[in-house]
Write an enzyme that holds these catalytic residues in place. Structure first.
Site, PDB file in Angstrom:
ATOM      1  N   TRP A   1       0.830  -1.221   0.000  1.00 10.74           N
ATOM      2  CA  TRP A   1       0.000   0.000   0.000  1.00 10.74           C
ATOM      3  C   TRP A   1       0.856   1.260   0.000  1.00 10.74           C
ATOM      4  CZ3 TRP A   1      -5.034   1.799   0.033  1.00 10.74           C
ATOM      5  CH2 TRP A   1      -5.226   3.105   0.503  1.00 10.74           C
TER       6      TRP A   1
ATOM      7  N   ASP B   1      -0.314   9.104   0.583  1.00  8.45           N
ATOM      8  CA  ASP B   1       0.218  10.465   0.357  1.00  8.45           C
ATOM      9  C   ASP B   1       1.727  10.539   0.080  1.00  8.45           C
ATOM     10  OD1 ASP B   1      -2.232  10.515   1.631  1.00  8.45           O
ATOM     11  OD2 ASP B   1      -1.623  11.864   3.222  1.00  8.45           O
TER      12      ASP B   1
ATOM     13  N   GLN C   1       3.483   7.642   2.361  1.00  5.44           N
ATOM     14  CA  GLN C   1       2.763   6.815   3.317  1.00  5.44           C
ATOM     15  C   GLN C   1       2.753   5.386   2.778  1.00  5.44           C
ATOM     16  OE1 GLN C   1       0.554   8.371   6.340  1.00  5.44           O
ATOM     17  NE2 GLN C   1       2.699   8.956   6.046  1.00  5.44           N
TER      18      GLN C   1
ATOM     19  N   ARG D   1      -3.350  17.251  12.000  1.00  5.70           N
ATOM     20  CA  ARG D   1      -2.289  16.515  11.291  1.00  5.70           C
ATOM     21  C   ARG D   1      -1.731  17.236  10.057  1.00  5.70           C
ATOM     22  NH1 ARG D   1      -7.080  13.705  10.729  1.00  5.70           N
ATOM     23  NH2 ARG D   1      -7.874  13.521   8.599  1.00  5.70           N
TER      24      ARG D   1
END
Ligand SMILES: OC[C@H]1O[C@@](CO)(OC[C@@]2(OC[C@@]3(O[C@H]4O[C@H](CO)[C@@H](O)[C@H](O)[C@H]4O)O[C@H](CO)[C@@H](O)[C@@H]3O)O[C@H](CO)[C@@H](O)[C@@H]2O)[C@@H](O)[C@@H]1O
Length: 560
Positions: free
Chosen positions: A44, A47, A63, A170
């Site tokens: 996976w 961002d 990410q 965040r």
């Protein structure tokens, strides 16, 4: 012996695949893996994080879930490049291990303090599930790869106190320096339910941060802002500007991510007062609000590339298939091709264009010059792959009589593209290209234009129509649309599409509007994917030129 041989054969196959030799065996199993859009070898990715150019090397973090093809165990994947095209994949730079980041090392940014000291600021979910901000430093600044990163002993540097929602705090931005010598960052947040906010923080050293009394910006119109990006753009040309630049002839861009889109506003920033006055309309949820990309493109991040004096932008392009497909593929998520970004001549919007290094990958070229495309034309572009290509086509129109009319109810471009899809003939348009087209056009992805007469001006609509992109059921086939701010009577209408196995990244009007789509064809894969140019309107359109290139595969390989 048999075991040994099997092992040897496996290693040999892996070597061939990694070197791009065993194209067929590997590609047949993986028709949707990209050739030149960045993706890790497996698992996976979401961002883009902390991109930077440091000591002659481009760094892209992202990410990443090292454990599987769905979101979870979020770490900072790390890859490096000398040209933004070919990449070496390193070990993750940050992994969730400490009480303050055990729930995941979320999105953040890098800043090169005083031009020589890179730091990473990142959000993490702590042991109690709260979102906190942390800092990391390279273990050895003279390592050109900046392979190892150390989390700062003072972490967490910021926690959600007072009115800050603990689960909505965040994605710290790159820091910029003001005239008072203090660093500034913005962090995405939601203060009171329904009030999206770009919180502003100050620091004298980049390590210790205090919150400003007032945010840089807030809105009651939208959901929580993720991944804010705040940077200057020149109003005198295409050159990028360092995030901390202080001087004249600039405007500032604030980009925030919400509701699956990256929205931006442009304005004048006064660093003395930390006031940001908008020159464009404020954030709102609509398909006419300025967006980096009107398709699949989210959580983007830009950086200033001092080597080439440009601002470069990446966005996460998520999947449109299902979690079960992610397990079959073994991966999820792409990065857009890196784009240069600058202010348009009108200063009312940004312009984006793939970085010039993409040309390295261009292989066989087909060129077609000046052809009249009569209404109903369909022209195959022979010798060009409809699944791995860089395509540039330029159209012009004349007379513009008997135009389709558009009224104010038709102001949503995505809706208009849905209503007036590729098979709905108008007068000027639809005209454009068909990519990922199977032999009998059962499968096709159409990127096209259509020209309307509005109450006060002409309207040029750009669409990316995925409705017939695959015979497969259960994959997303949404159509996307955007208006192009150009005058079709005097300006040429150009389209550039980067086509790469399961992504079509399109730039209309030389980058005035971008639309990125994901497609999962079953028939139009590899050499079965054709490229066509078409005009399905009733009026003739002139195709001034078409240049298309088959693209070589970029080298994206693990670092030894
Ligand atoms: O990786 C964390 C960073 O990513 C950002 C921006 O992308 O926040 C994402 C967020 O949720 C991740 C999660 O899905 C949800 O958000 C997606 C995009 O924002 C949506 O597409 C999806 O529909 C939402 O469910 O991704 C997984 C599935 O895609 C799902 O398991 C996750 O919830 O991460 C935060 C923590 O979960 C959450 O608050 C965000 O929405 C960035 O803001 C983070 O730093």
């Amino acid at each position: 012996m048999v075991k040994e041989m099997a092992g040897w054969v496996l290693s040999f196959c892996i070597l061939l695949v990694v070197n791009g030799v065993g194209v067929h065996a590997s590609e047949d199993l993986q028709p949707y893996r990209t050739a030149f859009h960045f993706q890790p070898l497996k698992n996976w990715m979401n961002d883009p994080n902390g991109p930077m150019y440091f000591n002659g090397v481009y760094h892209l973090f992202y990410q990443y879930n090292p454990g599987g093809p769905l979101w979870g165990n979020i770490s900072w994947g790390h890859s490096i490049s000398h040209d933004l095209v070919n990449w070496f994949i390193l070990e993750p730079a940050l992994s969730p291990k400490e009480p303050y980041d055990i729930g995941g090392c979320f999105t953040g940014s890098s800043t090169i303090l005083h031009g020589s000291k890179p730091i990473i600021l990142y959000t993490a979910q702590d042991v109690d599930g709260a979102q906190v901000q942390n800092l990391a430093l390279p273990k050895n600044r003279s390592d050109p790869l900046l392979k190892d990163w150390i989390k700062w002993s003072g972490n967490p540097i910021l926690t959600p106190v007072n009115d800050i929602n603990t689960s909505q705090f965040r994605d710290p931005s790159t820091a910029w320096m003001g005239p008072d010598g203090k660093w500034r960052i913005v962090i995405g947040s939601e203060i009171i339910k329904g009030q999206a906010t770009a919180l502003l923080y100050y620091s004298t050293d980049g390590f210790n941060w205090t919150r400003s009394d007032k945010p840089l910006k807030f809105s009651r119109e939208t959901n929580m802002w993720e991944c804010p990006d705040f940077y200057p753009v020149s109003n005198t040309g295409k050159d990028g500007i360092d995030t901390s630049f202080q001087g004249n002839n600039t405007m500032h861009v604030l980009k925030v991510s919400f509701d699956s889109h990256d929205y931006y506003v442009i304005g004048m920033y006064d660093p003395q007062m930390d006031q940001f006055l908008l020159a464009t309309s404020d954030f709102n949820v609509s398909n006419t609000q300025l967006q980096y990309d009107y398709g699949r493109f989210y959580a983007s991040k830009s950086f200033y590339d001092g080597a080439k004096k440009r601002r470069v932008l990446w966005g996460w392009v998520n999947e449109g298939d299902n979690p079960s497909d992610a397990f079959k593929k073994g991966w999820s998520g792409l990065q857009s091709f890196p784009r240069s970004v600058w202010l348009s001549d009108t200063r009312k919007q940004l312009v984006q264009w793939p970085v010039e290094e993409i040309k390295k990958l261009r292989a066989k070229q087909v060129n077609m010059e000046s052809r009249e495309l009569k209404g109903g034309s369909l022209l195959e572009v022979p010798g060009i792959s409809g699944s791995q290509a860089d395509i540039e086509v330029v159209f012009s129109l004349s007379n513009l009589s008997d135009l389709e009319l558009i009224n104010s109810d038709m102001s949503d471009p995505q809706h208009l593209c849905d209503q007036k899809n590729v098979s709905t003939s108008g007068s000027y348009g639809p005209f454009g290209v068909l990519v990922f087209a199977s032999q009998n056009l059962t499968e096709q992805t159409a990127v096209f234009f259509r020209v309307f007469k509005g109450p006060n001006k002409f309207q040029v609509l750009m669409c990316s129509d995925q409705s017939r992109s695959s015979i497969a059921q259960g994959v997303d086939k949404s159509t996307y649309g955007a208006f192009l701010d150009l005058d079709p009577l005097h300006d040429k209408i150009s389209l550039r599409s980067l086509v790469d196995h399961s992504i079509v990244e399109s730039f209309g009007g030389e980058g005035l509007a971008c639309i990125t789509a994901r497609v999962y064809p079953k028939l139009a894969i590899h050499e079965h994917a054709k490229l066509y140019v078409f005009n399905n309107g009733t009026k003739s359109v002139t195709m001034l030129s078409l240049n298309a290139w088959n693209m070589n595969k970029a080298q994206i390989v693990p670092m030894d």
